[in-house]
Structures are given as structure tokens and as C-alpha cells.
Design an enzyme around this catalytic site. Structure first.
Site, PDB file in Angstrom:
ATOM      1  N   ASN A   7       0.857  -1.189   0.000  1.00 45.18           N
ATOM      2  CA  ASN A   7       0.000   0.000   0.000  1.00 45.18           C
ATOM      3  C   ASN A   7       0.899   1.247   0.000  1.00 45.18           C
ATOM      4  OD1 ASN A   7      -1.384   2.292   1.138  1.00 45.18           O
ATOM      5  ND2 ASN A   7      -3.075   0.930   1.589  1.00 45.18           N
ATOM      6  N   HIS A  10       0.983   6.207   1.828  1.00 49.15           N
ATOM      7  CA  HIS A  10       1.825   7.106   2.629  1.00 49.15           C
ATOM      8  C   HIS A  10       2.835   7.894   1.794  1.00 49.15           C
ATOM      9  CE1 HIS A  10       0.115   6.368   6.376  1.00 49.15           C
ATOM     10  NE2 HIS A  10       0.736   5.261   6.709  1.00 49.15           N
ATOM     11  N   HIS A  43      -5.620   3.659  -1.918  1.00 49.87           N
ATOM     12  CA  HIS A  43      -6.960   4.004  -1.444  1.00 49.87           C
ATOM     13  C   HIS A  43      -7.291   5.409  -1.952  1.00 49.87           C
ATOM     14  CE1 HIS A  43      -9.794   4.337   2.329  1.00 49.87           C
ATOM     15  NE2 HIS A  43     -10.407   4.635   1.201  1.00 49.87           N
ATOM     16  N   ARG A  45      -9.462   8.138  -1.576  1.00 46.71           N
ATOM     17  CA  ARG A  45     -10.464   8.562  -0.592  1.00 46.71           C
ATOM     18  C   ARG A  45     -11.314   9.685  -1.152  1.00 46.71           C
ATOM     19  NH1 ARG A  45      -8.837   6.645   4.869  1.00 46.71           N
ATOM     20  NH2 ARG A  45     -10.683   7.740   5.576  1.00 46.71           N
ATOM     21  N   ARG A  49      -7.182  12.936   0.300  1.00 45.72           N
ATOM     22  CA  ARG A  49      -6.131  13.433   1.201  1.00 45.72           C
ATOM     23  C   ARG A  49      -4.737  12.920   0.822  1.00 45.72           C
ATOM     24  NH1 ARG A  49      -7.523  10.206   6.731  1.00 45.72           N
ATOM     25  NH2 ARG A  49      -9.549  11.136   6.367  1.00 45.72           N
ATOM     26  N   GLU A  70      -8.562   0.412  -3.298  1.00 48.39           N
ATOM     27  CA  GLU A  70      -9.415   0.466  -2.102  1.00 48.39           C
ATOM     28  C   GLU A  70     -10.316   1.677  -2.256  1.00 48.39           C
ATOM     29  OE1 GLU A  70      -7.374   0.863   1.599  1.00 48.39           O
ATOM     30  OE2 GLU A  70      -6.245  -0.960   1.279  1.00 48.39           O
ATOM     31  N   THR A 101      -8.328   3.703   7.946  1.00 48.72           N
ATOM     32  CA  THR A 101      -9.549   2.904   8.002  1.00 48.72           C
ATOM     33  C   THR A 101      -9.657   2.260   9.382  1.00 48.72           C
ATOM     34  OG1 THR A 101      -9.022   2.381   5.712  1.00 48.72           O
ATOM     35  CG2 THR A 101     -10.883   1.221   6.687  1.00 48.72           C
ATOM     36  N   GLU A 151     -11.026  -9.336   2.778  1.00 50.03           N
ATOM     37  CA  GLU A 151      -9.766  -8.994   3.434  1.00 50.03           C
ATOM     38  C   GLU A 151     -10.060  -8.908   4.925  1.00 50.03           C
ATOM     39  OE1 GLU A 151      -7.306  -5.809   1.865  1.00 50.03           O
ATOM     40  OE2 GLU A 151      -6.545  -5.377   3.882  1.00 50.03           O
ATOM     41  N   HIS A 190      -3.777  -4.590   7.669  1.00 48.51           N
ATOM     42  CA  HIS A 190      -3.895  -3.465   8.599  1.00 48.51           C
ATOM     43  C   HIS A 190      -3.041  -3.724   9.827  1.00 48.51           C
ATOM     44  CE1 HIS A 190      -5.397   0.297  10.054  1.00 48.51           C
ATOM     45  NE2 HIS A 190      -6.056   0.437   8.910  1.00 48.51           N
TER      46      HIS A 190
HETATM   47  N1  PXP Z   1      -5.877  -2.972   4.150  1.00 41.02           N
HETATM   48  C1  PXP Z   1      -6.792  -1.979   4.192  1.00 41.02           C
HETATM   49  C2  PXP Z   1      -8.193  -2.280   3.764  1.00 41.02           C
HETATM   50  C3  PXP Z   1      -6.427  -0.674   4.586  1.00 41.02           C
HETATM   51  O1  PXP Z   1      -7.350   0.297   4.622  1.00 41.02           O
HETATM   52  C4  PXP Z   1      -5.083  -0.419   4.928  1.00 41.02           C
HETATM   53  C5  PXP Z   1      -4.662   0.956   5.327  1.00 41.02           C
HETATM   54  O2  PXP Z   1      -4.786   1.833   4.279  1.00 41.02           O
HETATM   55  C6  PXP Z   1      -4.161  -1.483   4.865  1.00 41.02           C
HETATM   56  C7  PXP Z   1      -4.593  -2.749   4.497  1.00 41.02           C
HETATM   57  C8  PXP Z   1      -2.717  -1.298   5.189  1.00 41.02           C
HETATM   58  O3  PXP Z   1      -2.597  -1.034   6.553  1.00 41.02           O
HETATM   59  P1  PXP Z   1      -1.196  -0.552   7.131  1.00 41.02           P
HETATM   60  O4  PXP Z   1      -0.887   0.768   6.488  1.00 41.02           O
HETATM   61  O5  PXP Z   1      -1.451  -0.462   8.607  1.00 41.02           O
HETATM   62  O6  PXP Z   1      -0.184  -1.607   6.763  1.00 41.02           O
END
Ligand code: PXP
Length: 238
Positions: A7, A10, A43, A45, A49, A70, A101, A151, A190
């Protein structure tokens, strides 16, 4: 063996802090693939953001692995998804005030709306996953709605420790088995990091882990010294 979805939200967070052009998540998706990422997750959004529309359309053209979009189950996102045609979509709940999330999607309470929404996407040949908490009821409703994947939310597992974490791990393992028995492909994510990932990765039939924060944090830790050295060298060399 589970695959790795990286992901890169960031990366876009850092760019948006200055509303400039760097760092570009498109470039970092390429680096993540070089490192072995099996898919790239972003994602988009509602409040934009971090990831922007431009990012997802460029990623669709440039990544060589798979694009996991996402998004919230809104009419605006449905329109974008049908134009973008990602390899799959993970539906997540979204609140403007949250930092990330927070919980899983409540597929039971939103049954009919989600059923129509998922049908609309599968008609366009896009596979759809539901980001849900590891509860039997949510898994059963996900199946009935017509999701191809789920997921499982590992945020609670990541926050807990000791016996409580062990119990949450058992819940995730049992949820994975139940979902597999129903014919659902199971991803998880997550809060997974370099310390807690192994137990989740070794669950039988775990398909893919989606990880963002800890990978980007680690990238800063192992990359900052070199980037400072390069700047220092520019300043001091003549
Ligand atoms: N899966 C989903 C559905 C998420 O919303 C996120 C965070 O954007 C992640 C995985 C990844 O989580 P993390 O950034 O804590 O590794």
C-alpha cells in the site's frame, strides 16, 4: 504462500503535505515491484487526502503486477472504478474524520446496497473484496452478497499482545477456514509489521497480505542516512 500487496498511500501523504510533485507514488510503485511486491494497493479517498485521480490512472498504465483499488462504496467511486478497471477492488468503510480505516465494512447492515454495488462491478469483470472484521456473520453475508474475496482486518491483532493477541490470531485462522469453505479467497491486512506478520503469513490458504505503514516507515529508516549523505556531499563538494 501468501503474496504481498504494498500500500503506497503514505508516499502520497508526504507529497500532499506540500502539494507538490514529489515523492510520486507512481515511481514508488515501480520500486515496490522491483522489491517483489505482487500487487500495488491505493486508497482513493473521497477527500483525496493522499492518492489523487491522476495517480490511479497512471498506475493503471504503468504497474506490471496488479492494481488493488481500495474505495468506499459510493456512486462517485463506482464511476471511477468502471473507467479505471483495476484488477480488483477492496471495499472499505470511510469516515472523513478518521486517520486511517478504522473498522471493517458492515456487510450485514448494508446488505442490499452492497449486493447491487458488487453486481454492478462484477458485471464489468472487476473482482471485488470486502474489508471485514473476522466475524462469522460478516463472512457469511460477504458470500451472500457475491464478493469474490474478503480482506480480514488484522488491526486488532496488531494492537494486542500476549494471550489476547493469541486469541485474536485464532479468530483470524478460524475466519480464514470458514471463508475458504465458502469458496472465498482470503486476504488480510492493517497494522501488519516486521514483528507480527509471520503468524498471519503462515495461515493456511492466506492469499495476500496488504501492508503499507510499516514498509514505508522502514524505507525511511533504511534510506534516510544515504539521502542526507548525498545532500551533505553536494553542499560540501566544490
Ligand atoms: N488494508 C486496508 C483495507 C487498509 O485500509 C489499509 C490501510 O490503508 C491497509 C490494508 C494497510 O494497513 P497498514 O498501512 O497499517 O499496513
Amino acid at each position: 504462500m501468501a503474496t504481498l500487496g504494498v500500500n503506497i498511500d503514505h508516499i502520497a501523504n508526504v507529497r500532499q503535505a506540500r502539494k507538490t510533485v514529489e515523492p510520486d507514488p507512481v515511481q514508488f510503485a515501480f520500486l515496490a515491484e522491483l522489491g517483489g511486491a505482487d500487487s500495488i494497493t491505493v486508497h482513493l479517498r473521497e477527500d483525496r487526502r493522499h492518492i489523487q485521480d491522476r495517480d490511479v490512472f497512471l498506475l493503471r498504465e504503468t504497474i506490471k503486477t496488479k492494481l488493488n483499488l481500495e474505495m468506499a462504496a459510493t456512486p462517485e467511486m463506482l464511476k471511477i472504478a468502471k473507467k479505471l478497471l483495476p484488477d480488483y477492488i477492496t471495499l472499505v468503510p470511510e469516515k472523513r474524520e478518521e486517520v486511517t480505516t478504522e473498522g471493517g465494512l458492515d456487510v450485514k447492515s448494508n446488505f442490499q446496497y452492497l449486493k447491487n454495488f458488487v453486481e454492478n462491478l462484477t458485471d464489468s469483470n472487476i473482482e471485488v473484496s470486502a474489508f471485514i472484521d473476522p466475524f462469522d456473520e460478516q463472512i457469511n453475508y460477504s458470500k451472500e452478497i457475491g464478493f469474490n474475496f474478503i480482506e480480514l482486518h488484522t488491526g486488532k491483532y496488531a494492537e494486542l499482545s500476549g494471550y489476547a493477541q493469541y486469541e485474536e490470531l485464532q479468530r483470524i485462522i478460524e475466519s480464514t477456514h470458514l471463508a475458504n469453505d465458502l469458496g472465498l479467497v482470503v486476504n488480510a491486512g492493517h497494522g501488519l509489521n516486521y514483528n507480527n506478520v509471520k503468524k498471519i503469513a503462515s495461515i493456511n490458504n492466506m492469499n495476500e497480505l496488504n501492508i503499507g505503514h510499516s514498509i514505508v516507515a522502514r524505507a525511511l529508516a533504511i534510506g534516510l542516512e544515504k539521502s542526507v549523505r548525498e545532500m551533505k556531499s553536494l553542499i560540501t563538494s566544490n
